[in-house]
Design a protein around this motif. Structure first.
Motif, mmCIF file in Angstrom:
data_model
loop_
_atom_site.group_PDB
_atom_site.id
_atom_site.type_symbol
_atom_site.label_atom_id
_atom_site.label_comp_id
_atom_site.label_asym_id
_atom_site.label_seq_id
_atom_site.Cartn_x
_atom_site.Cartn_y
_atom_site.Cartn_z
ATOM 1 N N ALA A 182 0.590 -1.732 -0.370
ATOM 2 C CA ALA A 182 0.256 0.525 -0.137
ATOM 3 C C ALA A 182 1.070 1.358 0.124
ATOM 4 C CB ALA A 182 -0.817 -0.004 1.109
ATOM 5 N N ASP A 183 1.436 1.641 0.817
ATOM 6 C CA ASP A 183 2.977 2.333 1.097
ATOM 7 C C ASP A 183 3.447 2.936 -0.548
ATOM 8 O OD1 ASP A 183 1.906 2.465 3.065
ATOM 9 O OD2 ASP A 183 3.984 2.208 4.588
ATOM 10 N N LEU A 184 3.874 1.400 -0.942
ATOM 11 C CA LEU A 184 4.870 1.503 -2.584
ATOM 12 C C LEU A 184 3.895 2.209 -3.589
ATOM 13 C CD1 LEU A 184 6.653 0.555 -4.719
ATOM 14 C CD2 LEU A 184 5.479 -1.378 -4.805
ATOM 15 N N VAL A 185 2.403 2.203 -3.249
ATOM 16 C CA VAL A 185 1.479 3.126 -4.401
ATOM 17 C C VAL A 185 0.855 4.173 -3.632
ATOM 18 C CG1 VAL A 185 -1.110 3.250 -4.805
ATOM 19 C CG2 VAL A 185 -0.270 1.273 -4.421
ATOM 20 N N LEU A 186 1.800 4.695 -2.390
ATOM 21 C CA LEU A 186 1.173 6.010 -2.121
ATOM 22 C C LEU A 186 2.670 6.808 -2.213
ATOM 23 C CD1 LEU A 186 -0.020 8.029 -0.289
ATOM 24 C CD2 LEU A 186 1.276 7.047 1.978
ATOM 25 N N GLN A 224 4.406 6.080 -5.063
ATOM 26 C CA GLN A 224 4.358 6.599 -6.432
ATOM 27 C C GLN A 224 3.594 7.677 -6.472
ATOM 28 O OE1 GLN A 224 3.141 2.821 -8.678
ATOM 29 N NE2 GLN A 224 3.818 4.203 -10.820
ATOM 30 N N MET A 225 2.188 7.495 -5.905
ATOM 31 C CA MET A 225 1.525 9.167 -6.056
ATOM 32 C C MET A 225 2.223 10.104 -5.793
ATOM 33 S SD MET A 225 -2.095 7.251 -4.720
ATOM 34 C CE MET A 225 -2.985 8.411 -3.797
ATOM 35 N N LEU A 226 2.712 9.885 -5.177
ATOM 36 C CA LEU A 226 3.448 11.260 -4.187
ATOM 37 C C LEU A 226 4.829 11.524 -4.801
ATOM 38 C CD1 LEU A 226 4.170 10.532 -0.156
ATOM 39 C CD2 LEU A 226 2.711 12.245 -1.285
ATOM 40 N N ALA A 253 8.263 10.908 -1.044
ATOM 41 C CA ALA A 253 7.724 10.139 -1.651
ATOM 42 C C ALA A 253 8.990 9.425 -0.815
ATOM 43 C CB ALA A 253 7.940 9.956 -3.680
ATOM 44 N N VAL A 254 10.515 10.076 -0.938
ATOM 45 C CA VAL A 254 12.035 9.716 -0.689
ATOM 46 C C VAL A 254 11.443 8.689 0.360
ATOM 47 C CG1 VAL A 254 14.333 10.572 0.401
ATOM 48 C CG2 VAL A 254 13.070 10.903 -2.118
ATOM 49 N N ARG A 255 11.049 9.330 1.752
ATOM 50 C CA ARG A 255 10.519 8.909 3.137
ATOM 51 C C ARG A 255 10.058 7.554 2.807
ATOM 52 N NH1 ARG A 255 10.586 13.954 3.985
ATOM 53 N NH2 ARG A 255 8.659 14.459 3.906
ATOM 54 N N ASP A 271 13.745 7.508 -8.889
ATOM 55 C CA ASP A 271 12.608 8.276 -9.347
ATOM 56 C C ASP A 271 12.145 9.519 -8.227
ATOM 57 O OD1 ASP A 271 13.038 6.860 -11.855
ATOM 58 O OD2 ASP A 271 10.882 5.970 -11.504
ATOM 59 N N ALA A 272 12.002 9.349 -7.364
ATOM 60 C CA ALA A 272 12.004 10.009 -6.317
ATOM 61 C C ALA A 272 13.217 10.764 -5.762
ATOM 62 C CB ALA A 272 11.302 9.143 -4.839
#
Length: 194
Positions: A7-11, A13-15, A23-25, A52-53
């Protein structure tokens, strides 16, 4: 813990574009959780998103480390494959990571780094097919600077990479290396892909 990491992986990616520092954090935490749980299936993707972040946050040195880590993860998984054909096709599956690292070099106008990286990835498959060495036989690859120094003044080498919407070419001569990219209006992968 893996479901939350997914779920955090998707988050993350959204950030990625609007809040790259956040997104880095998030993605650094995802990578740590995947590493601890040995979740090999998504660790490469998470490391690539982290890189990428870092790029979007302007942290290029950290991005390079994250890209290297993503590649090391791919190489480790690839080394565990039994035969040459499986290892070669695995690089095709990992194309997104390879293209992302190459794009990183190109966006930073790193002519030599981009060419060295690309040729090393391509040479690995050719060396394996011709001599059946170990999967990560990096000692046999000669860097572009080494190849350049062995060229006579009348010899030029042209290398190119076909990416999703860009063709990048390098001209290698004894006196230097030049790079040029040309964007295309349509995706090239369907035209040149398998």
């Amino acid at each position: 813990p893996v479901v939350r990491a997914d779920a955090d992986l998707v988050l993350g990616q959204m950030l990625l574009h609007d809040r790259p520092d956040s997104a880095v954090r998030v993605l650094r935490d995802v990578v740590d959780r995947y590493d601890k749980s040995k979740y090999v299936l998504k660790i490469g993707r998470a490391k690539l998103l982290l890189a990428d972040a870092y790029v979007n946050a302007g942290k290029f040195d950290s991005a390079r480390v994250a890209f290297d880590s993503a590649l090391a993860t791919i190489e480790q998984a690839r080394a565990e494959l039994g035969n040459t054909e499986d290892r070669a096709s695995f690089l095709d599956v990992s194309r997104r990571v390879i293209d992302s690292v190459l794009t990183f070099h190109l966006n930073r106008s790193d002519t030599h780094g981009g060419l060295d990286f690309f040729e090393k990835m391509r040479a690995r498959v050719l060396l394996e097919r011709s001599t059946e060495p170990s999967p990560n036989d990096g000692d046999r690859y000669r860097a572009v600077s080494t190849i350049r120094s062995g060229l006579d003044s009348a010899t030029s080498i042209i290398s190119y990479a076909v990416m999703d919407k860009e063709v990048v070419g390098w001209l290698v001569r004894r006196d230097g290396v030049w790079m040029r990219g040309e964007a295309t209006r349509e995706e090239l992968e369907p035209v040149v892909g398998p």
